[in-house]
Design an enzyme around this catalytic site. Sequence first.
Site, PDB file in Angstrom:
ATOM      1  N   GLY A  67      22.600 -13.983  23.476  1.00 60.71           N
ATOM      2  CA  GLY A  67      21.304 -13.488  24.019  1.00 60.71           C
ATOM      3  C   GLY A  67      21.064 -12.330  24.482  1.00 60.71           C
ATOM      4  O   GLY A  67      19.503 -12.401  24.688  1.00 60.71           O
ATOM      5  N   HIS A 115      15.763  -3.023  13.615  1.00 62.97           N
ATOM      6  CA  HIS A 115      15.559  -3.890  13.308  1.00 62.97           C
ATOM      7  C   HIS A 115      15.118  -2.927  11.616  1.00 62.97           C
ATOM      8  O   HIS A 115      13.920  -3.053  10.665  1.00 62.97           O
ATOM      9  CB  HIS A 115      13.511  -4.173  13.540  1.00 62.97           C
ATOM     10  CG  HIS A 115      13.659  -5.037  14.524  1.00 62.97           C
ATOM     11  ND1 HIS A 115      13.415  -6.263  14.273  1.00 62.97           N
ATOM     12  CD2 HIS A 115      14.067  -4.976  16.112  1.00 62.97           C
ATOM     13  CE1 HIS A 115      13.646  -7.372  15.314  1.00 62.97           C
ATOM     14  NE2 HIS A 115      13.675  -5.937  16.640  1.00 62.97           N
ATOM     15  N   GLU A 118      23.820 -17.417   9.169  1.00 64.99           N
ATOM     16  CA  GLU A 118      23.127 -17.254  10.174  1.00 64.99           C
ATOM     17  C   GLU A 118      21.820 -17.604   9.771  1.00 64.99           C
ATOM     18  O   GLU A 118      20.943 -17.978   9.832  1.00 64.99           O
ATOM     19  CB  GLU A 118      23.211 -16.087  10.793  1.00 64.99           C
ATOM     20  CG  GLU A 118      21.934 -15.974  11.922  1.00 64.99           C
ATOM     21  CD  GLU A 118      23.339 -15.236  13.436  1.00 64.99           C
ATOM     22  OE1 GLU A 118      24.288 -14.688  13.170  1.00 64.99           O
ATOM     23  OE2 GLU A 118      21.792 -15.077  14.174  1.00 64.99           O
ATOM     24  N   ASP A 122      25.139  -6.871  12.073  1.00 64.25           N
ATOM     25  CA  ASP A 122      25.838  -7.806  13.791  1.00 64.25           C
ATOM     26  C   ASP A 122      27.297  -7.679  12.940  1.00 64.25           C
ATOM     27  O   ASP A 122      28.478  -7.516  13.747  1.00 64.25           O
ATOM     28  CB  ASP A 122      25.246  -8.736  13.835  1.00 64.25           C
ATOM     29  CG  ASP A 122      23.715  -8.443  14.279  1.00 64.25           C
ATOM     30  OD1 ASP A 122      23.723  -6.938  14.659  1.00 64.25           O
ATOM     31  OD2 ASP A 122      23.299  -9.440  15.311  1.00 64.25           O
ATOM     32  N   SER A 167      25.065  -8.911  20.523  1.00 66.63           N
ATOM     33  CA  SER A 167      25.826 -10.269  18.826  1.00 66.63           C
ATOM     34  C   SER A 167      26.651 -11.363  19.366  1.00 66.63           C
ATOM     35  O   SER A 167      28.236 -11.012  19.293  1.00 66.63           O
ATOM     36  CB  SER A 167      25.795  -9.324  17.761  1.00 66.63           C
ATOM     37  OG  SER A 167      25.925 -10.183  17.061  1.00 66.63           O
ATOM     38  N   TYR A 185      10.961 -12.340  15.717  1.00 66.69           N
ATOM     39  CA  TYR A 185      12.032 -11.965  14.930  1.00 66.69           C
ATOM     40  C   TYR A 185      11.793 -12.109  13.143  1.00 66.69           C
ATOM     41  O   TYR A 185      11.322 -11.564  12.143  1.00 66.69           O
ATOM     42  CB  TYR A 185      13.517 -12.285  14.954  1.00 66.69           C
ATOM     43  CG  TYR A 185      14.385 -11.521  14.278  1.00 66.69           C
ATOM     44  CD1 TYR A 185      15.015 -10.557  14.448  1.00 66.69           C
ATOM     45  CD2 TYR A 185      14.714 -11.879  13.258  1.00 66.69           C
ATOM     46  CE1 TYR A 185      16.013  -9.959  13.918  1.00 66.69           C
ATOM     47  CE2 TYR A 185      15.400 -11.368  12.386  1.00 66.69           C
ATOM     48  CZ  TYR A 185      16.792 -10.225  12.478  1.00 66.69           C
ATOM     49  OH  TYR A 185      17.484  -9.779  12.214  1.00 66.69           O
ATOM     50  N   GLY A 230      21.864  -9.345  22.925  1.00 64.37           N
ATOM     51  CA  GLY A 230      20.710  -8.158  22.190  1.00 64.37           C
ATOM     52  C   GLY A 230      22.064  -7.665  21.497  1.00 64.37           C
ATOM     53  O   GLY A 230      22.548  -6.339  21.067  1.00 64.37           O
TER      54      GLY A 230
HETATM   55  P1  ADP Z   1      23.227 -12.550  20.538  1.00 59.91           P
HETATM   56  O1  ADP Z   1      24.276 -12.400  19.325  1.00 59.91           O
HETATM   57  O2  ADP Z   1      22.398 -11.338  20.470  1.00 59.91           O
HETATM   58  O3  ADP Z   1      23.949 -12.786  21.987  1.00 59.91           O
HETATM   59  P2  ADP Z   1      21.933 -14.696  19.517  1.00 59.91           P
HETATM   60  O4  ADP Z   1      20.728 -16.030  19.771  1.00 59.91           O
HETATM   61  O5  ADP Z   1      21.324 -13.866  17.189  1.00 59.91           O
HETATM   62  O6  ADP Z   1      21.865 -13.446  20.403  1.00 59.91           O
HETATM   63  O7  ADP Z   1      23.197 -15.635  19.440  1.00 59.91           O
HETATM   64  C1  ADP Z   1      22.967 -16.558  20.649  1.00 59.91           C
HETATM   65  C2  ADP Z   1      23.729 -17.690  20.007  1.00 59.91           C
HETATM   66  O8  ADP Z   1      25.054 -18.232  19.582  1.00 59.91           O
HETATM   67  C3  ADP Z   1      23.561 -19.063  21.941  1.00 59.91           C
HETATM   68  O9  ADP Z   1      22.830 -19.611  21.510  1.00 59.91           O
HETATM   69  C4  ADP Z   1      24.879 -19.759  21.358  1.00 59.91           C
HETATM   70  O10 ADP Z   1      23.962 -20.948  20.468  1.00 59.91           O
HETATM   71  C5  ADP Z   1      25.610 -19.127  20.546  1.00 59.91           C
HETATM   72  N1  ADP Z   1      26.761 -18.640  21.408  1.00 59.91           N
HETATM   73  C6  ADP Z   1      27.378 -17.468  21.418  1.00 59.91           C
HETATM   74  N2  ADP Z   1      28.563 -17.005  22.236  1.00 59.91           N
HETATM   75  C7  ADP Z   1      29.338 -18.968  22.256  1.00 59.91           C
HETATM   76  C8  ADP Z   1      30.079 -19.347  22.880  1.00 59.91           C
HETATM   77  N3  ADP Z   1      30.718 -18.595  23.659  1.00 59.91           N
HETATM   78  N4  ADP Z   1      29.839 -20.407  22.831  1.00 59.91           N
HETATM   79  C9  ADP Z   1      29.373 -21.092  21.712  1.00 59.91           C
HETATM   80  N5  ADP Z   1      27.797 -20.927  20.966  1.00 59.91           N
HETATM   81  C10 ADP Z   1      28.134 -19.214  21.353  1.00 59.91           C
HETATM   82 MG    MG Z   2      22.267 -12.750  17.829  1.00 56.79          MG
END
Ligand code: ADP
Ligand code: MG
Length: 360
Positions: A105, A17, A141, A153, A109, A202, A107
């Site tokens: 989701g 953060h 984003e 990230d 990225s 966040y 963490g």
């Molecule tokens: P993190 O970046 O920590 O994994 P985030 O909430 O920032 O978590 O991002 C997750 C989001 O990114 C998912 O909810 C989806 O919308 C998108 N995403 C990640 N990987 C994929 C994938 N393989 N196909 C489609 N969307 C994806």
């Molecule tokens: Mg993310």
Amino acid sequence: MTRTFRAPGRVNLIGEHTDYNQGLVLPMALDLATFVESAPNSAPSLKVHSEHYRESREWQLKTIPRLEPAGDWGDYVAGVARELLRAGYRLEPRSLSIRSTVPEGAGLSSSAALEISCALALALDQPVPPLELAQIGQRAEVEFVGLPCGIMDQYVSVFGREGSALVIDCRNLERKYVTLPSEVSILAVNSMVKHSLSQSAYRQRTEECADAARRLGVSSLRDVSPSAFEAAAVTLPEAPRKRARHVIEENGRVVRFAASTDPWELGSLLVESHRSLQRLYEVSCEELDFLVDTAVEIEGVFGARVTGGGFGGCTINLIRAGCEAGFSETIECAYQARFGVSPRIYRCRAAAGAGEITTS
Ligand code: ADP
Ligand code: MG
């Protein structure tokens, strides 16, 4: 011709953060990555398929500048396409197919891995300078998906290097590569939970930090030294005071982490960071605290903390090389017994940043 592009996920070792406060972070790119196959498309549109969701999206190229977010995974791709156009790049009709080994989701990225791999798959032979590539992903984003994230990230997904972590100064965007002592291993433990609070909290934290900076008369918390903060802290209401204290002290921990080769010192910095995220920044949760509290009692563990935004996702654990199997078994049993869920465990090795995969 079909071409394939890869962009890695990342694990943040320390500096949590701090990126959206113009501070210091210390992540490394992972060998978990997102792969995008980019093929020509006969219609004047951008098509995209996600293997994970088993869903497709399609946008006519001419509509991309005026698209509105739909509130789902397609926004990451549409947002990147829109930012490429805004930055003066051309879009060709393409058909993208996405597969990923980055857990979503958690963490690690998956979002930046998706943005950067898609940006490369759309830019194709138009060279995008690496820093601009990271910024295009971040803007997608922030401005299209709507999450006010920092640059970490996307930056590490672009600039990662095999065998190295990197200190990123999120104010001047400079980086310094660092290597960890050879006697340590890093394991990420996925709590398998993501509390619904995470996105709204966040946003709230970014606002509380901006509020603290305003009250302290600076443009970002990076401009507040620890001594200046101590002198002014009493003037701040409780929430901005706690958030600011975390950010300012966390920047100091990044500097100490980057300068140390003592695994016990590195480990105790991780635990300090966790306690600060738990008590001052208030982004931990029961599952993450349990994983950290359990980990630090296991033989061979130097330290542990939550990594990523918080409210679920992964912890990272700095452990003595050779102790991986015993650690994994112990933490898995304990977590399973407490929460009835088996955590996934990933061995974290520093991998290279994004690029095209060339097949010979
Ligand atoms: P993190 O970046 O920590 O994994 P985030 O909430 O920032 O978590 O991002 C997750 C989001 O990114 C998912 O909810 C989806 O919308 C998108 N995403 C990640 N990987 C994929 C994938 N393989 N196909 C489609 N969307 C994806
Ligand atoms: Mg993310």
